[in-house]
Motif scaffolding. Structure first.
Motif, PDB file in Angstrom:
ATOM      1  N   ALA A  23     145.117  73.220  16.177  1.00 31.81           N
ATOM      2  CA  ALA A  23     145.657  72.065  16.935  1.00 31.81           C
ATOM      3  C   ALA A  23     145.589  71.868  17.826  1.00 31.81           C
ATOM      4  CB  ALA A  23     146.303  71.816  15.695  1.00 31.81           C
ATOM      5  N   GLU A  24     146.896  72.614  18.922  1.00 28.65           N
ATOM      6  CA  GLU A  24     147.197  71.974  19.927  1.00 28.65           C
ATOM      7  C   GLU A  24     145.666  72.564  21.176  1.00 28.65           C
ATOM      8  OE1 GLU A  24     149.896  74.649  20.840  1.00 28.65           O
ATOM      9  OE2 GLU A  24     151.597  73.994  19.780  1.00 28.65           O
ATOM     10  N   ALA A  25     145.566  73.880  20.750  1.00 35.78           N
ATOM     11  CA  ALA A  25     143.581  73.870  21.570  1.00 35.78           C
ATOM     12  C   ALA A  25     142.645  72.469  21.995  1.00 35.78           C
ATOM     13  CB  ALA A  25     143.133  75.309  21.033  1.00 35.78           C
ATOM     14  N   GLU A  26     142.483  71.674  20.296  1.00 35.28           N
ATOM     15  CA  GLU A  26     142.004  71.145  19.938  1.00 35.28           C
ATOM     16  C   GLU A  26     142.158  69.519  20.443  1.00 35.28           C
ATOM     17  OE1 GLU A  26     139.781  68.498  16.397  1.00 35.28           O
ATOM     18  OE2 GLU A  26     141.059  70.328  15.894  1.00 35.28           O
ATOM     19  N   SER A  27     143.665  69.359  20.067  1.00 33.02           N
ATOM     20  CA  SER A  27     143.926  68.006  21.395  1.00 33.02           C
ATOM     21  C   SER A  27     144.101  67.965  22.766  1.00 33.02           C
ATOM     22  CB  SER A  27     145.357  68.519  20.939  1.00 33.02           C
ATOM     23  OG  SER A  27     145.949  66.924  21.912  1.00 33.02           O
ATOM     24  N   SER A  28     143.907  69.610  23.689  1.00 30.35           N
ATOM     25  CA  SER A  28     143.802  69.504  24.294  1.00 30.35           C
ATOM     26  C   SER A  28     142.414  69.440  25.093  1.00 30.35           C
ATOM     27  CB  SER A  28     144.687  70.477  25.215  1.00 30.35           C
ATOM     28  OG  SER A  28     145.977  70.484  25.001  1.00 30.35           O
ATOM     29  N   LEU A  29     141.585  70.306  24.532  1.00 27.14           N
ATOM     30  CA  LEU A  29     140.225  70.155  24.351  1.00 27.14           C
ATOM     31  C   LEU A  29     139.692  69.044  24.224  1.00 27.14           C
ATOM     32  CD1 LEU A  29     137.842  71.363  25.099  1.00 27.14           C
ATOM     33  CD2 LEU A  29     136.956  71.399  22.574  1.00 27.14           C
ATOM     34  N   GLU A  30     140.068  68.195  23.929  1.00 26.83           N
ATOM     35  CA  GLU A  30     139.407  66.355  23.069  1.00 26.83           C
ATOM     36  C   GLU A  30     140.020  66.326  24.521  1.00 26.83           C
ATOM     37  OE1 GLU A  30     141.226  64.562  19.696  1.00 26.83           O
ATOM     38  OE2 GLU A  30     139.871  65.909  18.817  1.00 26.83           O
ATOM     39  N   PHE A  31     141.455  66.120  25.376  1.00 28.68           N
ATOM     40  CA  PHE A  31     142.002  65.275  26.518  1.00 28.68           C
ATOM     41  C   PHE A  31     141.063  65.422  27.791  1.00 28.68           C
ATOM     42  CE2 PHE A  31     144.120  65.479  30.246  1.00 28.68           C
ATOM     43  CZ  PHE A  31     144.977  64.646  30.390  1.00 28.68           C
ATOM     44  N   ILE A  32     140.694  66.883  27.060  1.00 25.99           N
ATOM     45  CA  ILE A  32     139.699  67.181  28.781  1.00 25.99           C
ATOM     46  C   ILE A  32     138.464  66.752  28.355  1.00 25.99           C
ATOM     47  CG2 ILE A  32     138.908  69.424  30.365  1.00 25.99           C
ATOM     48  CD1 ILE A  32     141.070  71.206  29.176  1.00 25.99           C
ATOM     49  N   GLU A  33     137.524  66.882  27.238  1.00 28.07           N
ATOM     50  CA  GLU A  33     136.658  66.429  27.208  1.00 28.07           C
ATOM     51  C   GLU A  33     136.158  64.861  27.517  1.00 28.07           C
ATOM     52  OE1 GLU A  33     135.292  67.614  23.573  1.00 28.07           O
ATOM     53  OE2 GLU A  33     134.229  69.980  23.990  1.00 28.07           O
ATOM     54  N   GLY A  34     137.869  64.393  27.620  1.00 26.37           N
ATOM     55  CA  GLY A  34     137.286  63.007  28.172  1.00 26.37           C
ATOM     56  C   GLY A  34     137.011  63.417  29.052  1.00 26.37           C
ATOM     57  N   GLN A  35     138.069  63.562  29.871  1.00 25.03           N
ATOM     58  CA  GLN A  35     137.563  63.650  31.657  1.00 25.03           C
ATOM     59  C   GLN A  35     136.961  64.108  32.286  1.00 25.03           C
ATOM     60  OE1 GLN A  35     140.529  62.568  33.330  1.00 25.03           O
ATOM     61  NE2 GLN A  35     141.220  62.178  30.839  1.00 25.03           N
ATOM     62  N   LEU A  36     136.013  64.470  31.350  1.00 19.35           N
ATOM     63  CA  LEU A  36     134.491  65.700  32.133  1.00 19.35           C
ATOM     64  C   LEU A  36     133.628  63.989  32.724  1.00 19.35           C
ATOM     65  CD1 LEU A  36     134.094  68.784  29.894  1.00 19.35           C
ATOM     66  CD2 LEU A  36     134.392  68.878  32.422  1.00 19.35           C
ATOM     67  N   PRO A  37     132.978  63.112  31.610  1.00 16.13           N
ATOM     68  CA  PRO A  37     132.001  62.764  31.913  1.00 16.13           C
ATOM     69  C   PRO A  37     132.756  61.559  33.449  1.00 16.13           C
ATOM     70  CG  PRO A  37     132.270  62.099  30.068  1.00 16.13           C
ATOM     71  CD  PRO A  37     133.422  63.496  30.359  1.00 16.13           C
ATOM     72  N   GLU A  38     134.064  61.302  33.199  1.00 21.34           N
ATOM     73  CA  GLU A  38     135.084  60.531  34.926  1.00 21.34           C
ATOM     74  C   GLU A  38     134.282  62.105  35.757  1.00 21.34           C
ATOM     75  OE1 GLU A  38     135.897  57.207  34.716  1.00 21.34           O
ATOM     76  OE2 GLU A  38     135.392  57.655  32.431  1.00 21.34           O
ATOM     77  N   ALA A  39     134.919  63.007  35.665  1.00 15.41           N
ATOM     78  CA  ALA A  39     134.991  64.107  36.835  1.00 15.41           C
ATOM     79  C   ALA A  39     133.621  63.698  37.149  1.00 15.41           C
ATOM     80  CB  ALA A  39     135.429  65.311  36.182  1.00 15.41           C
ATOM     81  N   GLN A  40     132.667  64.040  36.015  1.00 13.55           N
ATOM     82  CA  GLN A  40     131.460  64.379  36.730  1.00 13.55           C
ATOM     83  C   GLN A  40     130.272  63.330  37.597  1.00 13.55           C
ATOM     84  OE1 GLN A  40     128.419  64.976  33.423  1.00 13.55           O
ATOM     85  NE2 GLN A  40     126.931  66.064  34.158  1.00 13.55           N
ATOM     86  N   LYS A  41     130.359  62.140  36.957  1.00 18.19           N
ATOM     87  CA  LYS A  41     130.751  60.501  37.368  1.00 18.19           C
ATOM     88  C   LYS A  41     131.763  60.290  38.744  1.00 18.19           C
ATOM     89  CE  LYS A  41     130.755  57.303  34.977  1.00 18.19           C
ATOM     90  NZ  LYS A  41     131.690  55.927  34.268  1.00 18.19           N
ATOM     91  N   ALA A  42     132.767  61.454  39.141  1.00 18.99           N
ATOM     92  CA  ALA A  42     132.595  61.044  41.122  1.00 18.99           C
ATOM     93  C   ALA A  42     131.896  61.918  41.202  1.00 18.99           C
ATOM     94  CB  ALA A  42     134.226  61.791  40.575  1.00 18.99           C
ATOM     95  N   VAL A  43     131.409  63.022  40.718  1.00 19.11           N
ATOM     96  CA  VAL A  43     130.593  64.366  42.033  1.00 19.11           C
ATOM     97  C   VAL A  43     129.829  62.970  41.978  1.00 19.11           C
ATOM     98  CG1 VAL A  43     129.148  66.339  41.679  1.00 19.11           C
ATOM     99  CG2 VAL A  43     131.542  66.599  40.633  1.00 19.11           C
ATOM    100  N   ARG A  44     128.522  62.525  41.620  1.00 19.40           N
ATOM    101  CA  ARG A  44     127.599  62.401  41.319  1.00 19.40           C
ATOM    102  C   ARG A  44     127.668  60.855  42.883  1.00 19.40           C
ATOM    103  NH1 ARG A  44     125.408  61.110  35.322  1.00 19.40           N
ATOM    104  NH2 ARG A  44     124.892  64.019  35.022  1.00 19.40           N
ATOM    105  N   ALA A  45     128.721  60.068  42.371  1.00 20.07           N
ATOM    106  CA  ALA A  45     129.159  58.977  43.416  1.00 20.07           C
ATOM    107  C   ALA A  45     129.057  59.817  44.762  1.00 20.07           C
ATOM    108  CB  ALA A  45     130.615  58.148  42.875  1.00 20.07           C
ATOM    109  N   ALA A  46     129.650  60.978  44.813  1.00 18.22           N
ATOM    110  CA  ALA A  46     130.302  61.886  46.017  1.00 18.22           C
ATOM    111  C   ALA A  46     128.863  62.420  47.244  1.00 18.22           C
ATOM    112  CB  ALA A  46     131.600  62.409  46.469  1.00 18.22           C
TER     113      ALA A  46
END
Length: 733
Positions: free
Chosen positions: A276-299
């Motif tokens: 459950a801890e891993a799943e919670s952390s995974l949900e957090f990171i997967e929520g940050q991936l689109p923003e990180a990918q968007k930042a790469v495309r913007a750069a």
């Protein structure tokens, strides 16, 4: 006779602890102590026989750190809740989450056991105490009854209600339900009462016909609480991360099975919690991936847009070199920052190691500043391309780190690895942990001995009776003589017949020698007295004043004195039984009333020179008779006729008669019975006499037993004594 001014009672000296006296008291109370020890030992044996053995199973659990390659970053670990500590794990082990699973898995909320006899059920079941197989007792377990419950369903209102099962033989049984309904069933076959929501299946049943069993559905919360009370969890050693879990119970197999179930339930919840801890952390990171990918495309878009606008294709050799060097230095600075956190926990800022790290960081920062200055010297187009390229690399690095962490967490979630492992599986010790028979029996005997000793010392402290002449001396009451106890002189005062006079039946006894010592003391002590008459009294009945009066009169007469013994107890006088005088024979009462003269009333004693004056007919108003002038006339007449007159007076604390007599005679002597008369009674006697103007001349310590005396002889018990403070006249002897 002139009344002397009352003198204050001398206060007793402060008590001191006498070790020898205490030991003597304990030694002479050895029968009490031995009896208490024996009784406590018997109670201990009875308790052991009636207490079922308790077994203990234990298991070891290790709390491990999570594997570093798959561990979350520090920031993410803090977001996920951090590592569980031992105290937290102990509480989790004792939680309803874990214990409830064990209760459900092993049906610990079911209770099915043989019916046992009240109070002695375990002793009967273990065979220590036989119980006959008779009507009314056959239902109780003798250790030969067994039951296994495979299914139990009851309606909510029957929870905690007993269901009585009676074995009928050949696998048959009868049930008495809580609502009073009776049902019959067979072992191995389900029994259902659909209209009440009741279901039951007995898997096994052993017991003779008539044996009874109690079945009960326990409340789940209560069952979990009972299991928690039997469970112990503690960390073995300080910060060892090793938890020792123990469980106690009466059935060794059930204890081992249940503890194993608790450990497995805890292990499962730990793995579930890790996933459950891993799943919670995974949900957090997967929520940050689109923003990180968007930042790469913007750069990328900014860099490409600038290149197209300025027709700049690349940085050139110089710009690319600067970018590479700046990236490398920033990486080294991040590494130094991590090292600084570790070094700061170990050293101060003045330590050489810390100083070397700071110097290295300073050089890198100077180098980075120089490189950034060189970047500022680049042509504007290259400088802008450099900045956009740098932003793109940073965005790509963040995105790649998030991708790597997401992949790691997916592996953790899929593997469901927890941070707990079982080091030692659950196992029950072959020997019971309770009751510890030797220790329990020794403790019972010790408590019995202590209780007996406390009883002996407590009785000695509470009674505070006279234990030696020195205690009377401290009260300001000189002791004229100490008279030893004589068992042969004990007569039956309440019966009929002649009472023995010890001075005649056993003249050579040590007791009679004590009476002779009293005679001698009185002879020299009364040489200057205004009257040769004395009154013997006591604080309460049964002190031995009548015995002392009679024997003193006999030994004084044997010494050649003319003696008159007067029974002045006009309420319960019994001196006539020493001299074979019939009840109701005229005596003192008739003289005081003026109905007879002295010559008509005196009776000769058993020895020459001794005369006896009995009480006469017991009057209804003895105090009033004694207060008449005839008493003083009697004393004066006796002084003219006899060398010594002895008045046997009633007890001081019972009636006022001895006060009246004491004012008329020459001296008043208190008879104190050793180990019976209390010190408080003696103090009250002195105060009462002195308050009426009568000063006690001294005392006689009667019935003295050296083995009970004060000092090094110690003090014991064995004499039971009671008296009635009511002091009522008797209708007959």
């Amino acid at each position: 006779m002139m009344a002397e001014r009352p003198q204050p009672v001398a206060a007793p000296e402060e008590d001191e602890i006498d070790l020898g006296q205490l030991l003597g008291q304990i030694w002479h109370g050895k029968l009490w102590i031995g009896s208490a020890t024996l009784a406590a030992g018997m109670l201990g044996l009875a308790w052991l026989a009636n207490t079922a053995p308790t077994y203990r199973a234990d298991t070891l659990l290790q709390l491990e750190e999570k594997a570093s390659p798959l561990a979350l970053p520090t920031a993410l670990s803090e977001l996920a809740g951090g590592e569980a500590r031992s105290a937290t794990e102990v509480e989790i082990l004792r939680s309803r989450l874990v214990l409830g699973e064990a209760v459900a898995a092993f049906h610990l909320d079911w209770e099915a056991k043989p019916l046992r006899a009240p109070l002695v059920g375990q002793a009967v079941a273990s065979g220590v105490l036989p119980l006959p197989e008779v009507e009314g007792l056959i239902r109780y377990d003798r250790g030969d009854s067994r039951i296994r419950l495979d299914l139990l369903e009851v309606p909510p209102e029957w929870v905690e209600e007993p269901i009585l099962l009676t074995a009928m033989g050949e696998g048959q049984f009868a049930l008495l339900l809580p609502d009073g309904r009776e049902e019959t069933g067979e072992v191995g076959r389900p029994l259902a009462v659909p209209d009440r929501g009741f279901g039951l299946r007995i898997g096994a049943l052993e017991g003779v016909r008539g044996r009874q069993f109690v079945i009960r559905q326990l409340d789940e919360t209560g069952a979990i609480g009972a299991l928690r009370d039997r469970l112990t969890v503690a960390e073995r050693g300080k910060q060892s991360s090793i938890l020792e879990v123990g469980l106690t119970g009466r059935d060794p197999a059930e204890v081992q099975r249940t503890l194993g179930g608790i450990a497995e339930a805890y292990l499962r919840q730990n793995m579930t919690r890790s996933a459950a801890e891993a799943e919670s952390s995974l949900e957090f990171i997967e929520g940050q991936l689109p923003e990180a990918q968007k930042a790469v495309r913007a750069a990328e878009d900014r860099l490409n847009a600038y290149r197209q606008a300025q027709q700049a294709i690349d940085l050139g050799f110089e710009g690319q070199s600067l970018l590479t060097q700046i990236s490398a230095i920033e990486t080294e600075l991040r590494q130094l920052a991590d090292q600084e956190e570790e070094i700061a926990n170990r050293y101060t800022s003045n330590h050489p190691t810390y100083q070397r790290l700071l110097a290295m960081r300073g050089r890198l920062e100077e180098r980075l500043a120089a490189l950034r200055k060189e970047v500022s010297n680049l042509p504007e187009t290259q400088r802008e391309v450099f900045n956009f390229t740098r932003d793109l690399e940073v965005a790509q690095e963040v995105y790649l780190q998030l991708l790597n962490r997401a992949q790691e967490l997916r592996v953790v979630k899929a593997s469901t690895i927890g941070n707990v492992r079982i080091v030692d599986g659950a196992r029950t010790a072959p020997e019971p942990v309770a009751p510890r028979r030797g220790r329990t029996l020794a403790l019972a005997l010790l408590l019995g001995a202590l209780s007996g000793t406390g009883l002996v010392l407590g009785r000695a402290w509470l009674r505070r009776s006279v234990r030696g002449p020195e205690e009377l001396d401290r009260l300001g009451l000189p002791v004229f003589a100490t008279v030893l106890f004589a068992p042969a002189a004990v007569g039956n005062r309440k019966g009929r017949g002649l009472l023995p006079i010890l001075a005649l039946s056993d003249p050579n006894s040590a007791t009679v020698e004590g009476i002779r010592s009293l005679r001698t003391s009185l002879h020299f002590g009364m040489l200057d007295a205004g009257s040769r008459s004395i009154a013997l009294t006591s604080s309460a009945p049964a002190a031995g004043k009548s015995f002392t009066s009679v024997n003193l009169a006999v030994v004084a007469a044997q010494a050649g004195q003319s003696v008159c013994l007067i029974d002045a107890d006009l309420r319960r006088g019994h001196l006539r039984r020493y001299f074979a005088v019939a009840k109701g024979t005229p005596g003192l009462a008739e003289y005081l009333a003026g109905e007879a003269e002295l010559d008509e009333l005196l009776r000769p004693g058993p020895v020459e020179g001794l005369a006896f004056l009995s009480t006469g007919q017991l009057p209804p108003n003895p105090s009033e008779l004694l207060m008449r002038p005839r008493l003083a006339e009697l004393v004066a007449e006796l002084d003219r006729r006899f060398d010594l007159s002895i008045f046997d007076a009633p007890p001081v604390l019972a009636v006022t008669d001895p006060v009246v007599i004491g004012r008329a005679v020459g001296a008043t002597i208190a008879v104190v019975r050793h180990d019976v008369t209390g010190l408080g009674e003696v103090e009250a006697l002195i105060r009462q006499l002195q308050g009426a103007g009568v000063k006690p001349a001294g005392a006689v310590l009667n019935a003295y037993r050296p083995q009970r005396g004060s000092g090094r002889y110690g003090y014991g018990y064995g004499y039971r004594y009671r008296y009635d403070t009511g002091y009522r006249p008797q209708s007959g002897d």
